[in-house]
Enzyme design. Sequence first.
Site, PDB file in Angstrom:
ATOM      1  CD  GLU A 120     -85.378-124.537  12.961  1.00  0.00           C
ATOM      2  OE1 GLU A 120     -84.621-125.167  12.204  1.00  0.00           O
ATOM      3  OE2 GLU A 120     -85.925-125.058  13.964  1.00  0.00           O
ATOM      4  CB  SER A 162     -91.685-131.095  21.049  1.00  0.00           C
ATOM      5  OG  SER A 162     -90.871-129.936  21.189  1.00  0.00           O
ATOM      6  CD  GLU A 174     -91.831-128.689  11.327  1.00  0.00           C
ATOM      7  OE1 GLU A 174     -91.417-129.736  11.850  1.00  0.00           O
ATOM      8  OE2 GLU A 174     -91.074-127.838  10.858  1.00  0.00           O
ATOM      9  CG  HIS A 185     -87.988-125.726   9.138  1.00  0.00           C
ATOM     10  ND1 HIS A 185     -87.701-124.950  10.229  1.00  0.00           N
ATOM     11  CD2 HIS A 185     -88.302-126.952   9.622  1.00  0.00           C
ATOM     12  CE1 HIS A 185     -87.826-125.684  11.326  1.00  0.00           C
ATOM     13  NE2 HIS A 185     -88.185-126.905  10.984  1.00  0.00           N
ATOM     14  CG  ASN A 190     -85.241-130.614   9.558  1.00  0.00           C
ATOM     15  OD1 ASN A 190     -84.086-130.587   9.127  1.00  0.00           O
ATOM     16  ND2 ASN A 190     -85.955-129.524   9.758  1.00  0.00           N
ATOM     17  N   GLY A 202     -88.571-127.685  19.072  1.00  0.00           N
ATOM     18  CA  GLY A 202     -87.374-127.693  19.911  1.00  0.00           C
ATOM     19  C   GLY A 202     -87.620-127.214  21.330  1.00  0.00           C
ATOM     20  CE  LYS A 231     -85.290-128.599  13.272  1.00  0.00           C
ATOM     21  NZ  LYS A 231     -86.025-127.846  14.295  1.00  0.00           N
TER      22      LYS A 231
HETATM   23  P1  13P Z   1     -88.125-130.771  17.014  1.00  0.00           P
HETATM   24  O1  13P Z   1     -88.663-132.158  16.762  1.00  0.00           O
HETATM   25  O2  13P Z   1     -86.701-130.770  17.477  1.00  0.00           O
HETATM   26  O3  13P Z   1     -89.048-129.977  17.880  1.00  0.00           O
HETATM   27  O4  13P Z   1     -88.082-130.033  15.588  1.00  0.00           O
HETATM   28  C1  13P Z   1     -89.191-130.091  14.776  1.00  0.00           C
HETATM   29  C2  13P Z   1     -88.820-129.540  13.453  1.00  0.00           C
HETATM   30  O5  13P Z   1     -88.584-128.343  13.321  1.00  0.00           O
HETATM   31  C3  13P Z   1     -88.719-130.459  12.321  1.00  0.00           C
HETATM   32  O6  13P Z   1     -88.600-129.776  11.119  1.00  0.00           O
END
Ligand code: 13P
Length: 251
Positions: free
Chosen positions: A98, A214, A168, A96, A9, A174, A11
């Site tokens: 976010e 992560s 997640e 997601h 992803n 992150g 982002k």
């Molecule tokens: P990270 O791997 O950067 O922690 O992000 C995970 C994520 O949100 C994937 O959709």
Amino acid sequence: MRKNIVAGNWKMNKTLQEGLALAEELNGALKGVTPNCDVVIGTPFIHLASVAAAIDTNKIGVAAQNCADKESGAYTGEISASMVKSTGANYVILGHSERRAYYGETAETLKTKVELALKNELTPIFCIGEVLAEREAEKHFDVVKSQIVDSLFELSAEDFGKIVLAYEPVWAIGTGKTASAAQAQEMHAFIRQTLAAQYGQEVADNCSILYGGSCNAGNAKELFSNPDVDGGLIGGASLKVADFKAIIDAF
Ligand code: 13P
């Protein structure tokens, strides 16, 4: 039986040129290689068509990171599921954390997005996960169950069978704070039980449940060795081919 999947992803990272270069580099890294998992990259909308045209789509799937909750019409700035499909993409990441947190996506809008994705033959990668306060209050199982029930459990068993789930935990995204392999397995097993209670064991056993948060080259092998962890949804580590390839190679 269910598939193992490593999905990136990206982002909101990479210009079109940078994204295309990253996709081509990954294509090169997988040339002559048969990964032991399906590989997907989730790019920004405007990269989708160029990336899908540039890579070996027999080997790498392409995902959007969202789609509209409307079919078409006067919704300025929105991108429909049929538009995503028309780029050559075959997956869409939905729900997601976010998008839930920053763009107010609700269980109800996500339900509609999932239906539109399926109608347009896109595979939804549906994200679920609790925030830290919910885990600390020991509500994480209830939260994740509600996210699944509220957006997905009106689907027929046949349609549910087309969905990929991604657990997640928001506190792991992150932050460098990965869920332990035991925490991931515990939640994934709970999710599978929840699916079995609704749709039966066969549907539950066939559902790929990815872990995200992560996940990196150093911890992927341990996470993926759990019986109910069928791969990863990878943020930061999907932006460097060496890291992403090492995660693919964890299978
Ligand atoms: P990270 O791997 O950067 O922690 O992000 C995970 C994520 O949100 C994937 O959709």
